[in-house]
Design a protein around this motif. Structure first.
Motif, mmCIF file in Angstrom:
data_model
loop_
_atom_site.group_PDB
_atom_site.id
_atom_site.type_symbol
_atom_site.label_atom_id
_atom_site.label_comp_id
_atom_site.label_asym_id
_atom_site.label_seq_id
_atom_site.Cartn_x
_atom_site.Cartn_y
_atom_site.Cartn_z
ATOM 1 N N ALA A 103 0.847 -1.209 0.000
ATOM 2 C CA ALA A 103 0.000 0.000 0.000
ATOM 3 C C ALA A 103 0.872 1.246 0.000
ATOM 4 O O ALA A 103 0.561 2.244 -0.672
ATOM 5 C CB ALA A 103 -0.924 -0.021 1.212
ATOM 6 N N LYS A 104 1.970 1.237 0.759
ATOM 7 C CA LYS A 104 2.888 2.383 0.767
ATOM 8 C C LYS A 104 3.498 2.607 -0.619
ATOM 9 O O LYS A 104 3.648 3.754 -1.063
ATOM 10 C CB LYS A 104 3.988 2.169 1.797
ATOM 11 N N ALA A 105 3.831 1.536 -1.322
ATOM 12 C CA ALA A 105 4.396 1.668 -2.664
ATOM 13 C C ALA A 105 3.386 2.321 -3.604
ATOM 14 O O ALA A 105 3.741 3.183 -4.446
ATOM 15 C CB ALA A 105 4.832 0.309 -3.184
ATOM 16 N N ALA A 106 2.118 1.910 -3.506
ATOM 17 C CA ALA A 106 1.079 2.514 -4.347
ATOM 18 C C ALA A 106 0.903 3.995 -4.010
ATOM 19 O O ALA A 106 0.770 4.850 -4.893
ATOM 20 C CB ALA A 106 -0.230 1.754 -4.183
ATOM 21 N N ALA A 107 0.924 4.335 -2.717
ATOM 22 C CA ALA A 107 0.755 5.729 -2.290
ATOM 23 C C ALA A 107 1.908 6.594 -2.785
ATOM 24 O O ALA A 107 1.699 7.721 -3.272
ATOM 25 C CB ALA A 107 0.640 5.800 -0.774
ATOM 26 N N ALA A 249 -0.079 -0.159 -9.607
ATOM 27 C CA ALA A 249 -1.464 0.226 -9.303
ATOM 28 C C ALA A 249 -1.568 1.737 -9.111
ATOM 29 O O ALA A 249 -2.503 2.385 -9.607
ATOM 30 C CB ALA A 249 -1.935 -0.509 -8.059
ATOM 31 N N GLY A 250 -0.595 2.335 -8.415
ATOM 32 C CA GLY A 250 -0.625 3.789 -8.206
ATOM 33 C C GLY A 250 -0.503 4.553 -9.525
ATOM 34 O O GLY A 250 -1.211 5.555 -9.758
ATOM 35 N N ASN A 251 0.401 4.102 -10.382
ATOM 36 C CA ASN A 251 0.556 4.751 -11.694
ATOM 37 C C ASN A 251 -0.701 4.618 -12.540
ATOM 38 O O ASN A 251 -1.069 5.546 -13.279
ATOM 39 C CB ASN A 251 1.745 4.157 -12.427
ATOM 40 N N MET A 252 -1.349 3.457 -12.458
ATOM 41 C CA MET A 252 -2.568 3.267 -13.239
ATOM 42 C C MET A 252 -3.666 4.233 -12.789
ATOM 43 O O MET A 252 -4.441 4.740 -13.620
ATOM 44 C CB MET A 252 -3.038 1.815 -13.120
ATOM 45 N N ILE A 253 -3.745 4.466 -11.506
ATOM 46 C CA ILE A 253 -4.762 5.414 -11.019
ATOM 47 C C ILE A 253 -4.528 6.806 -11.598
ATOM 48 O O ILE A 253 -5.464 7.474 -12.053
ATOM 49 C CB ILE A 253 -4.738 5.449 -9.480
ATOM 50 N N ILE A 254 -3.267 7.255 -11.599
ATOM 51 C CA ILE A 254 -2.968 8.588 -12.149
ATOM 52 C C ILE A 254 -3.230 8.613 -13.652
ATOM 53 O O ILE A 254 -3.828 9.576 -14.170
ATOM 54 C CB ILE A 254 -1.514 8.990 -11.848
ATOM 55 N N ASP A 255 -2.812 7.607 -14.361
ATOM 56 C CA ASP A 255 -3.023 7.593 -15.814
ATOM 57 C C ASP A 255 -4.501 7.613 -16.159
ATOM 58 O O ASP A 255 -4.906 8.254 -17.140
ATOM 59 C CB ASP A 255 -2.383 6.334 -16.421
#
Length: 516
Positions: A103-107, A249-255
């Protein structure tokens, strides 16, 4: 305040081993956030120009003024406002390969992709109730510190309050209306209050907030990916960190959230305050302007990319180099409600004033009419010349024995000539001297000549004295009396016993009457 919250969290962790705090009431201990304003991003750039035609004109003529307003808006990236809601209960393990680490990596991937000039970020965390709360702001480093400092050392997974705070923050004043609202919930789904979590998710959808559910399996019994998927706005908003990994997952949210938007001018107000040295020509505005004294105003709707052009005419009131306006500006708002302003240049008019010579041309006419007056004044002086002409005209005196000249006193020129009749009575008188006495007084410049002629032929010794008694009447134009003065005195010498032959010649007296 933020430091105090962190310190408070550490104190709670220390006390939790001694006293088990109840689930209720902890959220009420979070200080009420103080609203902070988000700086507006740069207004849409525009081009403005203004000129007059003609620039050089004569006082009294008019000049047309043109104003051009052209937007140069570029496509923009949609700004984001993201609230992170992270579970760090004891079941959400923070080991190197545990769910909290994922979760920290995604954040951190999300934080790294945000733009502090347009985006905002906040965070809440929960275990046995809300543990951390950071308002939306551009202080991304502070949020990163909170994320990396999370520890899974508090039992309990009550996330309803933390999720609710995230929704209210995105609905509050710390989010600019131009920012796209997003909540990212990271948990193993073992909620102690699943009903509250589901209700708050429904409230978020009604508020237009997008919710992403990121699942990672925990170490405790009761993990449920279904509970996390039920919070997501749509099925594709659910992501499994165990299969995808945290950073992807974090990058996908921004994209997926970051969109490129077309920027345009939604409305504009152009205002031109005319100089006091010019006058607006009524009805000359295209499109028609709102006129309030010396202020012209145009209100427009959406402005196309090729811009708009406004025209009007002015008439200068004075000569010289004068400005058209005191100031002209445009205030505009784009489709992101960002307001901008631009100032138009001020064109100058070179107004030519007619020269004084051209202005005084009509008034010179009376001056020219004085010429006849001068001529009439000099006329009497010039007419004296022909009047005096007879004074220099003299009748040649023929050769004669006796020449008598007389001058009348009149200054006028007589027009008639009289021929008097002379009578000669010869009286033989021995030794007698012929002494005619004629006196003439010159009182004028005109001269009349009287020339009697007598021829004597001595034939005897006797001396005869002819008596010449001329009678002449002179009528001058004035009252002067002419006096005859002989110019010559002739005394003939006696001859012994002459033989006299008398020849009688007409005695002509020429009288010139001068008219003064």
């Amino acid at each position: 305040m933020r430091v105090g919250l962190v310190a408070c969290t550490l104190m709670v962790v220390g006390l939790i081993t001694l006293v088990l705090l109840p689930d209720t009431g902890y959220a009420q201990q979070v200080p009420t956030p103080t609203p902070t304003s988000i700086p507006l991003s740069t207004p849409c750039p525009v081009d403005v120009d203004k000129w007059a035609n003609p620039v050089n004109l004569v006082l009294g003529d008019t000049a047309q003024v043109q104003m051009v307003f052209r937007p140069r808006c570029q496509p923009v990236t949609e700004p984001l406002a993201i609230m992170l809601v992270i579970d760090h209960s004891t079941s959400f393990d923070d080991s190197p390969s545990g769910p909290l680490t994922k979760a920290k990596a995604a954040a951190n991937a999300i934080i790294n992709r945000l733009n502090a000039s347009i985006d905002r970020l906040g965070i809440t965390s929960f275990s046995l109730g809300t543990q951390n709360f950071e308002h939306l702001s551009a202080e991304f480093d502070l949020t990163r510190t909170i994320v990396n400092g999370l520890r899974s050392d508090i039992p309990g997974s009550r996330g309803g309050d933390a999720f609710g705070l995230a929704v209210e923050e995105l609905k509050g004043p710390n989010r600019d209306v131009r920012q796209r609202p997003i909540i990212v919930v990271m948990s193993d789904g073992g909620f102690d209050d699943p009903g509250a979590m589901s209700t708050i998710a429904g409230q978020a959808r009604l508020a237009g907030i997008e919710v992403y559910g990121l699942y990672a399996a925990g170490i405790a019994v009761g993990n449920s990916s279904t509970n996390v998927a039920g919070l997501a706005t749509a099925p594709d908003y659910f992501m499994n960190l165990d299969t995808m990994g945290g950073a992807p997952a974090g990058n996908m949210i921004i994209d997926r959230s970051r969109r490129t938007l077309t920027r345009s001018i939604r409305s504009a107000t152009i205002q031109d305050t005319l100089s006091s040295l010019v006058q607006f020509v009524p009805g000359s505005g295209t499109p028609p302007a709102q006129v309030n004294g010396s202020v012209l105003r145009w209100d427009t709707g959406p402005v196309a990319t090729n811009g708009i052009t406004l025209t009007y005419s002015v008439r200068p009131l004075v000569g010289g180099l004068i400005p058209v306006s005191d100031q002209a500006s445009v205030t505009y708002t784009d489709n992101f409600t960002i307001t901008g302003q631009a100032i138009f240049p001020v064109p100058l008019l070179n107004v030519i004033t007619p020269t004084p010579t051209q202005t005084l041309t009509p008034t010179q006419t009376p001056t020219r009419t004085l010429t006849p007056t001068v001529t009439r004044t000099s006329t009497p002086t010039q007419t004296l010349t022909p009047t005096l002409t007879p004074t220099v005209t003299r009748t040649p005196t023929p050769t004669s024995t006796v020449t008598m000249t007389w001058t009348p006193t009149a200054t006028s020129t007589p027009t008639s000539t009289r021929t008097p009749t002379a009578t000669y009575t010869p009286t033989p008188t021995p030794t007698q001297t012929l002494t005619p006495t004629l006196t003439a007084t010159r009182t004028a410049t005109a001269t009349a000549t009287h020339t009697p002629t007598a021829t004597f032929t001595p034939t005897s010794t006797r001396t005869h004295t002819p008596t010449h008694t001329p009678t002449a009447t002179v009528t001058p134009t004035d009252t002067a009396t002419p006096t005859l003065t002989p110019t010559h005195t002739i005394t003939p010498s006696p001859s012994p016993t002459p033989i006299i032959h008398w020849v009688f010649l007409p005695y002509v007296v020429t009288t010139n009457n001068f008219s003064r």
